[in-house]
Design an enzyme around this catalytic site. Sequence first.
Site, PDB file in Angstrom:
ATOM      1  N   GLU A 176       0.825  -1.208   0.000  1.00  0.00           N
ATOM      2  CA  GLU A 176       0.000   0.000   0.000  1.00  0.00           C
ATOM      3  C   GLU A 176       0.858   1.256   0.000  1.00  0.00           C
ATOM      4  OE1 GLU A 176      -3.571   0.135   2.375  1.00  0.00           O
ATOM      5  OE2 GLU A 176      -3.299  -1.947   2.976  1.00  0.00           O
ATOM      6  N   ASP A 177       0.459   2.195  -0.831  1.00  0.00           N
ATOM      7  CA  ASP A 177       0.921   3.583  -0.758  1.00  0.00           C
ATOM      8  C   ASP A 177       2.380   3.802  -1.148  1.00  0.00           C
ATOM      9  OD1 ASP A 177      -1.577   3.590   0.389  1.00  0.00           O
ATOM     10  OD2 ASP A 177      -1.022   4.689   2.189  1.00  0.00           O
ATOM     11  N   ASP A 220      -0.946  -0.420  -4.440  1.00  0.00           N
ATOM     12  CA  ASP A 220      -2.307   0.000  -4.788  1.00  0.00           C
ATOM     13  C   ASP A 220      -2.388   1.427  -5.324  1.00  0.00           C
ATOM     14  OD1 ASP A 220      -1.891   1.286  -2.338  1.00  0.00           O
ATOM     15  OD2 ASP A 220      -3.837   0.717  -1.501  1.00  0.00           O
ATOM     16  N   HIS A 221      -1.360   2.231  -5.144  1.00  0.00           N
ATOM     17  CA  HIS A 221      -1.219   3.561  -5.760  1.00  0.00           C
ATOM     18  C   HIS A 221       0.094   4.132  -5.271  1.00  0.00           C
ATOM     19  CE1 HIS A 221      -2.533   4.960  -1.833  1.00  0.00           C
ATOM     20  NE2 HIS A 221      -3.653   4.269  -1.980  1.00  0.00           N
ATOM     21  N   CYS A 276      -6.852   4.780  -2.113  1.00  0.00           N
ATOM     22  CA  CYS A 276      -7.197   3.357  -2.025  1.00  0.00           C
ATOM     23  C   CYS A 276      -8.580   3.004  -2.563  1.00  0.00           C
ATOM     24  CB  CYS A 276      -7.036   2.863  -0.593  1.00  0.00           C
ATOM     25  SG  CYS A 276      -7.742   3.941   0.662  1.00  0.00           S
TER      26      CYS A 276
END
Length: 622
Positions: free
Chosen positions: A34-35, A237-238, A74
Amino acid sequence: MKPIFALLTRFLLLTVGLAASAVDRPNILWITSEDNSPDYLGCYGDPHGKTPTIDSLAANGILYKHAYANGAVCGPARTVLITGMYPPTFGGEHMRSQASLPSHVKIYPQYLKDAGYYVTNNSKKDYNIDQNTPGWDESSRNAHWKNRPKGKPFFAIFNSGLTHESSLHPSRHTVKPGIPLNQVRVPAYLPDTKTVRDRIASYYTRIQEMDSFVAKQLKDLEDAGLAEDTIVFYYSDHGGIMPRSKRFVYDSGTHVPLVVRFPKKWAHLSPHKPGTQTDERVGFVDFAPTILSLIGADIPVHMQGRAFLGEKTSPAPKYAHTFRARADERIDFKRGVTDGRYNYIRNYLAYLPTGQHVNYLWDNPATGEWEALFKQGKTTAAQSAFFLPAPLEELFDLEADPDEVNNLANDPKYREVLLRMREANRDHLLTTRDTGFIPEALLVEWSRGSGKTPYDIARDDLQYPLAEIMDAADALLDRGDKVLPKLTRLLGNKNPIIQYWALINCMVLKTEDEKATRRIQALTRSPIASIRIAASEHLARLGKKDPRPVLNEVLLNNSNVMARLQAINALDHVSEAYPYDQSVFRKSAAIWPSEADELTAVDWMGRYKAYDVRVMEFLESK
């Protein structure tokens, strides 16, 4: 004996068939973090990135240099993944909006399940649609491919939150820096302070921990003897993790790492050889079609991406398209286009700064410190831009300016690039029937009142004449205040969305034109809350009329939480001249449940706390 023999034969054939179905189709494992942008990984060229597991995956697989999360936070990003569609197509672009899917759309796990796969998610969903949409065999912290019935191929996701944005918040900032502070590269848009350097340096430690998480998932495969039967994806996810990355359609927010490894058995499903680093453009919208292509299933016609692996691989598009809408409690509307070299951003609400105050973003001490330095006049032009009204358009050369601080939108030398990418953006929004031009409060009002889904509304040319609406929204491009007579006419248009965009452009122009102002005065009495709120805010910004009677009426009496959110945001924008009334806040906040269990039971409520209440609390904390 013959009937028994025939029955036994049929049983054996069925058993062999089931075994063959598992053997003849690949298992697929997604490992997600994540992130984190690609910048922190060794295989993407960061000399400080200690990611031996992911580096090894890349050395033996395919590394995508131009992979993009079409949404930069997200919920929207994961909604792209789960549907294979751009969420603005069906009104699902706003954070945790719980948009209704059209009846013909299934989420991709259901298609895998229908094809005989055992599908599990461990465990984050956070979609902008109903979290309980059918599809997964299991989605929980206990979900695992090990639980599958014998003979079934599997598709499994394991998600790590180790690198999540919250790891930089004080409550979780518990690890030592992964690199010396003096070796940290601070992006040009951030102030070079000890706080900023400390947060970036500590994030490298989280990256190392995440790499170990990836290693564990791969070891489980190896130990089970399944590595040679399983295609492995790793991606984030980004982008992230510092301010002005996650949530924003700069390259730092949408550019993601993506590595795919094929065992020899399934290597024919990849157009690339092991060890390849490809410039091919890939977006999250392509993931669902690609998974279906890998297992030999049909790709539903409603999916808007293309397969980049498997039997149904198709050519890469010229552009990747990105979007930003409401992020938590702050309303916004940005669309982006990138070809890997240039990044184009269209800021439709260009009277607002990019850096609107979001409570969660400000939980990172570096954000508050940055804002304080800006208010003290101690930031450079590149660092100040985040807190100033956004320009209508931004254009960046990612090769010459990877931090995206030199806006080329008004540079004559890049005029051809600007027009090309502006046109690509318009074509994409028209093709996908982007619902973003409808204020979220009005979209909720229309869909509840009529029973039509946002998807259906967007395809009704009488209710939503998109080309005409976009002409109104784009009226200022290249024309500036010369377009004021047209905007004044559009303020009287019968379509409320066209009225709204005429209002927004008047707000961008800060127009005090007498004829336009009279029409805007009349719109403060519109039956549509979004129009009343925007008209009141415009007049308040000019100091011509107190907006509080209109805004407080919405806060106290409107059952549409998104209208209330728009009203409290408008009040925040003009609160210096028109202070809020605490008694109104208390009455307004009391409308909503206070217990988390009650809040999560209401589909249109923000998670744990209504978003409008967050803005009230922010105003009270100033």
